[in-house]
Design an enzyme around this catalytic site. Structure first.
Site, PDB file in Angstrom:
ATOM      1  N   GLU A 123       2.748   2.719  16.464  1.00 51.94           N
ATOM      2  CA  GLU A 123       2.260   1.673  17.380  1.00 51.94           C
ATOM      3  C   GLU A 123       3.347   1.189  18.336  1.00 51.94           C
ATOM      4  OE1 GLU A 123      -0.516  -1.116  15.713  1.00 51.94           O
ATOM      5  OE2 GLU A 123      -1.021   0.240  14.081  1.00 51.94           O
ATOM      6  N   PRO A 140      -8.070  -8.574  20.901  1.00 50.60           N
ATOM      7  CA  PRO A 140      -7.337  -8.748  22.167  1.00 50.60           C
ATOM      8  C   PRO A 140      -6.225  -7.697  22.288  1.00 50.60           C
ATOM      9  CG  PRO A 140      -7.391 -10.817  20.897  1.00 50.60           C
ATOM     10  CD  PRO A 140      -7.971  -9.746  20.018  1.00 50.60           C
ATOM     11  N   THR A 156       6.186   2.789  12.570  1.00 48.90           N
ATOM     12  CA  THR A 156       4.813   3.094  12.968  1.00 48.90           C
ATOM     13  C   THR A 156       4.761   3.734  14.354  1.00 48.90           C
ATOM     14  OG1 THR A 156       2.764   1.991  13.640  1.00 48.90           O
ATOM     15  CG2 THR A 156       4.727   0.672  13.718  1.00 48.90           C
ATOM     16  N   ILE A 201      13.649  -9.341   1.673  1.00 48.43           N
ATOM     17  CA  ILE A 201      14.684  -8.473   2.260  1.00 48.43           C
ATOM     18  C   ILE A 201      15.700  -9.290   3.073  1.00 48.43           C
ATOM     19  CG2 ILE A 201      13.355  -6.315   2.317  1.00 48.43           C
ATOM     20  CD1 ILE A 201      12.862  -6.879   5.356  1.00 48.43           C
ATOM     21  N   VAL A 222     -17.351  -3.246  13.703  1.00 54.09           N
ATOM     22  CA  VAL A 222     -16.650  -2.280  14.564  1.00 54.09           C
ATOM     23  C   VAL A 222     -16.279  -3.009  15.850  1.00 54.09           C
ATOM     24  CG1 VAL A 222     -16.875  -0.116  15.841  1.00 54.09           C
ATOM     25  CG2 VAL A 222     -17.917  -0.344  13.564  1.00 54.09           C
ATOM     26  N   SER A 237       7.305  -6.339  16.902  1.00 52.38           N
ATOM     27  CA  SER A 237       8.265  -6.671  15.829  1.00 52.38           C
ATOM     28  C   SER A 237       8.771  -5.394  15.153  1.00 52.38           C
ATOM     29  CB  SER A 237       7.641  -7.636  14.814  1.00 52.38           C
ATOM     30  OG  SER A 237       6.600  -7.006  14.095  1.00 52.38           O
ATOM     31  N   LYS A 238       7.908  -4.389  15.013  1.00 46.32           N
ATOM     32  CA  LYS A 238       8.366  -3.114  14.432  1.00 46.32           C
ATOM     33  C   LYS A 238       9.309  -2.411  15.419  1.00 46.32           C
ATOM     34  CE  LYS A 238       7.440  -1.322  11.055  1.00 46.32           C
ATOM     35  NZ  LYS A 238       8.018  -1.398   9.678  1.00 46.32           N
ATOM     36  N   ASN A 259      -1.713   6.074  11.440  1.00 45.47           N
ATOM     37  CA  ASN A 259      -2.498   5.272  10.474  1.00 45.47           C
ATOM     38  C   ASN A 259      -2.678   5.997   9.144  1.00 45.47           C
ATOM     39  OD1 ASN A 259      -3.204   4.143  13.154  1.00 45.47           O
ATOM     40  ND2 ASN A 259      -4.582   2.873  11.940  1.00 45.47           N
ATOM     41  N   PHE A 264       0.818  -1.222   0.000  1.00 38.52           N
ATOM     42  CA  PHE A 264       0.000   0.000   0.000  1.00 38.52           C
ATOM     43  C   PHE A 264       0.854   1.274   0.000  1.00 38.52           C
ATOM     44  CE2 PHE A 264      -2.097   2.799   3.391  1.00 38.52           C
ATOM     45  CZ  PHE A 264      -2.709   3.640   2.468  1.00 38.52           C
ATOM     46  N   HIS A 279      -6.391  -4.523  22.435  1.00 41.00           N
ATOM     47  CA  HIS A 279      -6.641  -3.412  21.500  1.00 41.00           C
ATOM     48  C   HIS A 279      -6.180  -2.064  22.080  1.00 41.00           C
ATOM     49  CE1 HIS A 279      -9.972  -1.649  18.625  1.00 41.00           C
ATOM     50  NE2 HIS A 279      -8.755  -1.194  18.357  1.00 41.00           N
ATOM     51  N   SER A 304       2.233  -6.149   8.176  1.00 42.16           N
ATOM     52  CA  SER A 304       1.755  -4.860   8.696  1.00 42.16           C
ATOM     53  C   SER A 304       0.395  -4.886   9.388  1.00 42.16           C
ATOM     54  CB  SER A 304       1.686  -3.856   7.533  1.00 42.16           C
ATOM     55  OG  SER A 304       0.638  -4.209   6.641  1.00 42.16           O
TER      56      SER A 304
HETATM   57  P1  NAD Z   1       1.488  -3.597   3.290  1.00 37.63           P
HETATM   58  O1  NAD Z   1       1.223  -4.806   4.132  1.00 37.63           O
HETATM   59  O2  NAD Z   1       0.404  -3.048   2.448  1.00 37.63           O
HETATM   60  O3  NAD Z   1       2.725  -3.892   2.311  1.00 37.63           O
HETATM   61  C1  NAD Z   1       3.886  -4.536   2.729  1.00 37.63           C
HETATM   62  C2  NAD Z   1       4.699  -4.912   1.486  1.00 37.63           C
HETATM   63  O4  NAD Z   1       5.916  -5.542   1.926  1.00 37.63           O
HETATM   64  C3  NAD Z   1       3.985  -5.908   0.565  1.00 37.63           C
HETATM   65  O5  NAD Z   1       4.122  -5.515  -0.777  1.00 37.63           O
HETATM   66  C4  NAD Z   1       4.724  -7.220   0.823  1.00 37.63           C
HETATM   67  O6  NAD Z   1       4.716  -8.091  -0.307  1.00 37.63           O
HETATM   68  C5  NAD Z   1       6.116  -6.727   1.158  1.00 37.63           C
HETATM   69  N1  NAD Z   1       6.885  -7.671   1.970  1.00 37.63           N
HETATM   70  C6  NAD Z   1       6.474  -8.324   3.088  1.00 37.63           C
HETATM   71  N2  NAD Z   1       7.453  -9.107   3.558  1.00 37.63           N
HETATM   72  C7  NAD Z   1       8.528  -8.935   2.745  1.00 37.63           C
HETATM   73  C8  NAD Z   1       9.844  -9.442   2.723  1.00 37.63           C
HETATM   74  N3  NAD Z   1      10.262 -10.324   3.647  1.00 37.63           N
HETATM   75  N4  NAD Z   1      10.683  -9.040   1.745  1.00 37.63           N
HETATM   76  C9  NAD Z   1      10.267  -8.165   0.790  1.00 37.63           C
HETATM   77  N5  NAD Z   1       9.022  -7.659   0.753  1.00 37.63           N
HETATM   78  C10 NAD Z   1       8.163  -8.028   1.724  1.00 37.63           C
HETATM   79  O7  NAD Z   1       2.043  -2.511   4.311  1.00 37.63           O
HETATM   80  P2  NAD Z   1       1.908  -0.913   4.266  1.00 37.63           P
HETATM   81  O8  NAD Z   1       0.649  -0.529   4.949  1.00 37.63           O
HETATM   82  O9  NAD Z   1       2.193  -0.446   2.916  1.00 37.63           O
HETATM   83  O10 NAD Z   1       3.101  -0.506   5.237  1.00 37.63           O
HETATM   84  C11 NAD Z   1       4.403  -0.237   4.726  1.00 37.63           C
HETATM   85  C12 NAD Z   1       5.315   0.107   5.888  1.00 37.63           C
HETATM   86  O11 NAD Z   1       4.801   1.258   6.577  1.00 37.63           O
HETATM   87  C13 NAD Z   1       5.434  -1.000   6.934  1.00 37.63           C
HETATM   88  O12 NAD Z   1       6.761  -1.035   7.380  1.00 37.63           O
HETATM   89  C14 NAD Z   1       4.499  -0.545   8.046  1.00 37.63           C
HETATM   90  O13 NAD Z   1       4.927  -1.037   9.289  1.00 37.63           O
HETATM   91  C15 NAD Z   1       4.644   0.963   7.957  1.00 37.63           C
HETATM   92  N6  NAD Z   1       3.484   1.754   8.413  1.00 37.63           N
HETATM   93  C16 NAD Z   1       2.226   1.466   7.955  1.00 37.63           C
HETATM   94  C17 NAD Z   1       1.160   2.276   8.363  1.00 37.63           C
HETATM   95  C18 NAD Z   1      -0.237   2.042   7.849  1.00 37.63           C
HETATM   96  O14 NAD Z   1      -1.175   2.702   8.308  1.00 37.63           O
HETATM   97  N7  NAD Z   1      -0.460   1.171   6.880  1.00 37.63           N
HETATM   98  C19 NAD Z   1       1.378   3.337   9.254  1.00 37.63           C
HETATM   99  C20 NAD Z   1       2.684   3.583   9.705  1.00 37.63           C
HETATM  100  C21 NAD Z   1       3.732   2.793   9.270  1.00 37.63           C
HETATM  101  P1  TYD Z   2      -6.504  -1.119  11.353  1.00 33.63           P
HETATM  102  O1  TYD Z   2      -6.919  -0.464  10.078  1.00 33.63           O
HETATM  103  O2  TYD Z   2      -6.354  -2.593  11.405  1.00 33.63           O
HETATM  104  O3  TYD Z   2      -5.164  -0.382  11.824  1.00 33.63           O
HETATM  105  P2  TYD Z   2      -4.383  -0.475  13.263  1.00 33.63           P
HETATM  106  O4  TYD Z   2      -4.886  -1.630  14.031  1.00 33.63           O
HETATM  107  O5  TYD Z   2      -2.984  -0.668  12.794  1.00 33.63           O
HETATM  108  O6  TYD Z   2      -4.625   0.839  13.937  1.00 33.63           O
HETATM  109  O7  TYD Z   2      -7.560  -0.706  12.466  1.00 33.63           O
HETATM  110  C1  TYD Z   2      -7.848   0.668  12.746  1.00 33.63           C
HETATM  111  C2  TYD Z   2      -8.805   0.698  13.920  1.00 33.63           C
HETATM  112  O8  TYD Z   2     -10.052   0.102  13.510  1.00 33.63           O
HETATM  113  C3  TYD Z   2      -8.323  -0.138  15.109  1.00 33.63           C
HETATM  114  O9  TYD Z   2      -8.691   0.510  16.310  1.00 33.63           O
HETATM  115  C4  TYD Z   2      -9.083  -1.447  14.967  1.00 33.63           C
HETATM  116  C5  TYD Z   2     -10.381  -1.024  14.325  1.00 33.63           C
HETATM  117  N1  TYD Z   2     -11.027  -2.026  13.444  1.00 33.63           N
HETATM  118  C6  TYD Z   2     -12.391  -2.320  13.592  1.00 33.63           C
HETATM  119  O10 TYD Z   2     -13.081  -1.752  14.459  1.00 33.63           O
HETATM  120  N2  TYD Z   2     -12.942  -3.238  12.755  1.00 33.63           N
HETATM  121  C7  TYD Z   2     -12.222  -3.904  11.803  1.00 33.63           C
HETATM  122  O11 TYD Z   2     -12.792  -4.779  11.100  1.00 33.63           O
HETATM  123  C8  TYD Z   2     -10.834  -3.573  11.646  1.00 33.63           C
HETATM  124  C9  TYD Z   2      -9.993  -4.263  10.603  1.00 33.63           C
HETATM  125  C10 TYD Z   2     -10.275  -2.620  12.479  1.00 33.63           C
END
Ligand code: NAD
Ligand code: TYD
Length: 354
Positions: free
Chosen positions: A134, A290, A132, A58, A214, A161-162, A187, A10, A292, A83
């Site tokens: 988190e 769990p 993140t 990686i 929710v 893990s992060k 997020n 993403f 949360h 993620s």
């Molecule tokens: P995502 O799950 O959509 O994408 C992760 C990508 O990494 C995928 O394309 C997957 O194929 C690839 N991948 C997974 N394991 C791999 C490996 N071992 N080697 C090579 N490629 C691998 O995640 P995202 O939401 O795009 O998040 C990207 C980064 O940003 C992550 O490090 C996440 O922790 C961080 N992040 C995400 C959010 C969020 O809201 N989504 C917020 C803050 C930080």
């Molecule tokens: P999510 O998008 O999974 O991101 P994160 O857990 O990394 O913050 O969830 C965002 C918020 O929404 C989180 O408080 C959990 C909640 N949530 C629901 O209420 N219902 C759902 O089906 C999902 C996936 C998340």
């Protein structure tokens, strides 16, 4: 050129697309293509010679070392990760493998390459680790937002893990001098997000007339940032961030989950009315996650003060654009839903009766 990991996911895909549009600098994109990686996210780059896609892990040091030697990037940006919090609860093993062991192996490969560079390239090189908010744990309603000095207190296997990967990146700077930059972001939402995360899940379930799950009382708070703003922040940190520093990135848009879901329902009522009733009628409170985390909030003062970055998008506007994107991209949605998505819905939601 730069090397991006996880650039078929993403945020990584949004970053690569924007990077090429804004800077034009070539990208090597290393991605394992797990369930979350999707080449359809990069379809518009199909014949673009500035984008080299390589499928791989990686943690595969021989492969990463070969790519570094061949392409000689001036920076490596690590987006690759497992993620999703709920998946980390059902199966933490992959999170430790990629986020901790994989980051360790990537750091080792990059360190070897960086140490071999001649002085000007070595000085200019950067390793940017994308992380993140988190890792900081959960806030009470009146606690100040997370700053870069907030104590780490990760609560989910994902967050732990992060946090582990952040500590490794920090240590590789402190011990070996590797020029590391770390970003901890709140997020994200926007195009190309896998519909296991709250916002795309709600849009797509609502479109299909399915329940909108929710968790708990719906009052958990997240600080939402449009993905393009995250990408612009990463570009700023890469260009101007001080080596060894951490930058918190956030949208200054704290919302309870129920507010987010209700706003999405209102947008959908306007953009794609439902003959059977209002979309909000589909909201269903289900068993909580769990452990949360109750509230996340980012204090982004440092990145604003030092680098002049602040988000360009307002939550209400960008959320509307996001809904429109999912409504307009049916082929992408069908492609994603035909894969691993359905099975995950059974695993995560079957035991969560309202
Ligand atoms: P995502 O799950 O959509 O994408 C992760 C990508 O990494 C995928 O394309 C997957 O194929 C690839 N991948 C997974 N394991 C791999 C490996 N071992 N080697 C090579 N490629 C691998 O995640 P995202 O939401 O795009 O998040 C990207 C980064 O940003 C992550 O490090 C996440 O922790 C961080 N992040 C995400 C959010 C969020 O809201 N989504 C917020 C803050 C930080
Ligand atoms: P999510 O998008 O999974 O991101 P994160 O857990 O990394 O913050 O969830 C965002 C918020 O929404 C989180 O408080 C959990 C909640 N949530 C629901 O209420 N219902 C759902 O089906 C999902 C996936 C998340």
């Amino acid at each position: 050129m730069i090397l991006v990991t996880g650039g078929a996911g993403f945020i990584g895909a949004n970053f690569v697309l924007e990077w090429l549009r804004v800077t034009g600098e070539p990208v090597v994109n290393l991605d394992k293509l797990t369930y979350a990686g999707n080449l359809a996210n990069l379809a518009s780059l199909k014949d673009d010679p500035r984008h080299v896609f390589v499928r791989g892990d990686i943690g595969d040091q021989a492969l990463v070392e070969r790519l570094l030697a061949e392409h000689r990037p001036r920076a490596v940006l690590n987006f690759a990760a497992e993620s999703h919090v709920d998946r980390s609860i059902h199966g933490p093993g992959d999170f430790i493998q990629t986020n901790v062991v994989g980051t360790f192996r990537l750091l080792e490969s990059v360190r070897g390459y960086w140490e071999s560079l001649p002085a000007p390239e070595k000085d200019a090189f950067r390793f940017l680790h994308v992380s993140t908010d988190e890792v900081y744990g959960s806030l009470g309603p009146d606690d100040p937002a997370f700053s870069e000095t907030t104590r780490y207190a990760p609560n989910s296997p994902y967050a732990a893990s992060k946090a582990g990967s952040d500590h490794l990146a920090r240590a590789w700077h402190h011990t070996y001098g590797l020029p590391v930059l770390t970003t901890n972001c709140s997020n994200n939402y926007g195009p190309f997000q896998f519909p296991e995360k709250l916002i795309p899940l709600v849009i797509l379930n609502a479109r299909a007339g399915k329940p909108l799950p929710v968790y708990g009382d719906g009052k958990n708070v997240r600080d939402w940032l449009y993905v393009a703003d995250h990408c612009s922040a990463i570009r700023e940190v890469l260009a101007k961030g001080r080596v060894g520093e951490v930058y918190n990135i956030g949208g200054n848009a704290e919302k309870q989950n129920i507010e987010v879901v209700t706003t999405l329902c209102e947008l959908l009522d306007e953009l794609a009315p439902r003959p059977a009733g209002r979309h909000a009628d589909l909201i269903t409170f289900v068993k909580d996650r769990p452990g949360h985390d109750r509230r996340y909030a980012i204090d982004a003062t440092k990145v604003r003060r030092e680098l002049g970055w602040s988000p360009a998008h307002r939550f209400e506007d960008a959320l509307g654009e996001t809904v429109k994107w999912y409504l307009a991209n049916d082929a992408w949605v069908k492609g994603v839903q035909s894969g691993a998505c359905g099975k995950w819905m059974d695993v995560n939601y079957a035991g969560r009766a309202a």
